[in-house]
Design a protein around this motif. Structure first.
Motif, short mmCIF file in Angstrom:
data_model
loop_
_atom_site.label_atom_id
_atom_site.label_comp_id
_atom_site.label_asym_id
_atom_site.label_seq_id
_atom_site.Cartn_x
_atom_site.Cartn_y
_atom_site.Cartn_z
N LYS A 15 57.58 33.71 24.70
CA LYS A 15 56.30 33.01 24.63
C LYS A 15 56.24 32.14 23.38
O LYS A 15 56.43 32.62 22.27
CB LYS A 15 55.17 34.03 24.60
N PRO A 16 55.96 30.85 23.55
CA PRO A 16 55.83 29.97 22.39
C PRO A 16 54.54 30.24 21.62
O PRO A 16 53.61 30.85 22.13
CB PRO A 16 55.78 28.56 23.00
N LEU A 17 54.49 29.75 20.42
CA LEU A 17 53.32 29.83 19.56
C LEU A 17 52.56 28.51 19.68
O LEU A 17 53.18 27.44 19.65
CB LEU A 17 53.77 30.05 18.11
N LEU A 18 51.24 28.58 19.81
CA LEU A 18 50.41 27.38 19.81
C LEU A 18 49.14 27.69 19.04
O LEU A 18 48.39 28.60 19.42
CB LEU A 18 50.07 26.94 21.24
N ASN A 19 48.91 26.99 17.94
CA ASN A 19 47.74 27.20 17.09
C ASN A 19 47.02 25.88 16.84
O ASN A 19 47.64 24.83 16.73
CB ASN A 19 48.14 27.75 15.71
N ILE A 75 46.81 30.55 21.02
CA ILE A 75 46.86 30.68 22.48
C ILE A 75 47.19 32.13 22.85
O ILE A 75 47.98 32.79 22.17
CB ILE A 75 47.85 29.69 23.13
N LYS A 76 46.54 32.63 23.90
CA LYS A 76 46.76 33.99 24.35
C LYS A 76 47.60 34.06 25.62
O LYS A 76 48.31 35.03 25.84
CB LYS A 76 45.42 34.68 24.64
N ASP A 77 47.47 33.07 26.46
CA ASP A 77 48.14 33.13 27.76
C ASP A 77 49.16 32.01 27.90
O ASP A 77 49.25 31.12 27.07
CB ASP A 77 47.11 33.05 28.89
N GLY A 78 49.93 32.10 28.94
CA GLY A 78 50.85 31.01 29.27
C GLY A 78 52.27 31.25 28.82
O GLY A 78 52.52 31.81 27.76
N GLY A 79 53.19 30.81 29.65
CA GLY A 79 54.60 30.83 29.31
C GLY A 79 54.99 29.51 28.67
O GLY A 79 54.14 28.73 28.23
N SER A 80 56.26 29.24 28.63
CA SER A 80 56.76 28.03 27.96
C SER A 80 56.15 26.76 28.52
O SER A 80 55.66 25.91 27.78
CB SER A 80 58.28 27.96 28.08
N TYR A 81 56.17 26.63 29.85
CA TYR A 81 55.64 25.40 30.44
C TYR A 81 54.14 25.30 30.22
O TYR A 81 53.63 24.24 29.85
CB TYR A 81 55.96 25.34 31.95
N ASP A 82 53.40 26.40 30.47
CA ASP A 82 51.95 26.38 30.30
C ASP A 82 51.54 26.05 28.87
O ASP A 82 50.59 25.32 28.64
CB ASP A 82 51.34 27.73 30.70
N HIS A 108 42.74 27.14 28.94
CA HIS A 108 43.61 28.21 28.44
C HIS A 108 42.79 29.12 27.54
O HIS A 108 41.85 28.68 26.88
CB HIS A 108 44.80 27.64 27.66
N LYS A 109 43.19 30.37 27.49
CA LYS A 109 42.50 31.34 26.65
C LYS A 109 43.13 31.39 25.26
O LYS A 109 44.35 31.47 25.14
CB LYS A 109 42.55 32.72 27.30
N PHE A 110 42.28 31.33 24.25
CA PHE A 110 42.69 31.40 22.86
C PHE A 110 41.90 32.52 22.19
O PHE A 110 40.83 32.90 22.65
CB PHE A 110 42.37 30.08 22.12
N SER A 111 42.43 33.04 21.10
CA SER A 111 41.67 33.92 20.21
C SER A 111 41.44 33.14 18.92
O SER A 111 42.12 32.16 18.65
CB SER A 111 42.43 35.23 19.94
N GLY A 112 40.47 33.60 18.13
CA GLY A 112 40.16 32.89 16.89
C GLY A 112 40.23 33.81 15.70
O GLY A 112 39.81 34.97 15.77
N SER A 113 40.78 33.31 14.60
CA SER A 113 40.87 34.07 13.34
C SER A 113 40.16 33.29 12.24
O SER A 113 40.36 32.08 12.11
CB SER A 113 42.33 34.28 12.94
#
Length: 184
Positions: free
Chosen positions: A166-170, A102-109, A82-87
């Motif tokens: 879109k959910p949040l995933l960190n 996380i940058k991509d993906g819907g609820s299931y992903d 999965h693609k993520f960005s970084g801060s």
């Protein structure tokens, strides 16, 4: 003559120990970064990190009741397919936290990415310190935490509302809890 060489060797060892950068003993965060690094040091460790483009003064985090702005950003890194960005967040010009979003993906992903990250983080850091799941109405939160040395790693998932949102995933890397443990 052997005594002179021995004293010279001992002196060199002591001098090296004194001159070693404090960052050598700093808490490792993510991708070769360490708590307390400067912006320049983080950019040297993570060459793809660039100055954060969002100059919104509110773009940052609360860290030990102080505001830590995002000063560096990585546009894309791949984790568990999965693609993520970084801060990179800095407090008083010192790195305080790294967060991967996380940058991509819907609820299931995104839920699947969370599960895959738990597996990957377990492989790297061992069994998690805690895992919490909550469902309140249409809101779902999942938090899993590890401690590696004195670094806290927190995996956070938040889904609110309908499945099309879109959910949040960190993934957060910080020393907050480990630092608080010193007060006990």
């Amino acid at each position: 003559m052997n005594k002179i060489k021995r004293f010279a060797t001992i002196g060199a060892i002591v001098a090296s120990a004194v001159l070693v950068s404090p960052l050598a003993f700093a808490q490792s965060l993510w991708h070769g970064t360490a708590f307390g690094m400067t912006v320049d040091q983080v950019q040297a460790a993570v060459p793809e990190a660039s100055p954060a483009t969002n100059k919104n003064p509110g773009n940052g985090i609360r860290f030990n009741s102080q505001f830590a702005p995002e000063l560096l950003h990585v546009d894309e890194v791949e984790l568990v397919n999965h693609k993520f960005s970084g801060s990179f967040y800095f407090l008083n010009d010192c790195l305080a936290q790294v967060t991967l979003h996380i940058k991509d993906g819907g609820s299931y992903d995104t839920a699947s990415a969370y599960d895959n990250l738990v597996t990957a983080l377990r492989a790297k850091y061992g069994q998690e310190l805690s895992a919490k799941n909550k469902v309140i109405g249409s809101m779902v939160t999942r938090d899993t935490e590890w401690i590696s040395g004195r670094t806290n790693i927190n995996l956070h998932y938040l889904k609110m509302g309908a499945d099309d949102q879109k959910p949040l995933l960190n993934v957060n890397y910080q020393v907050r809890v480990a630092g608080d443990a010193d007060k006990l």
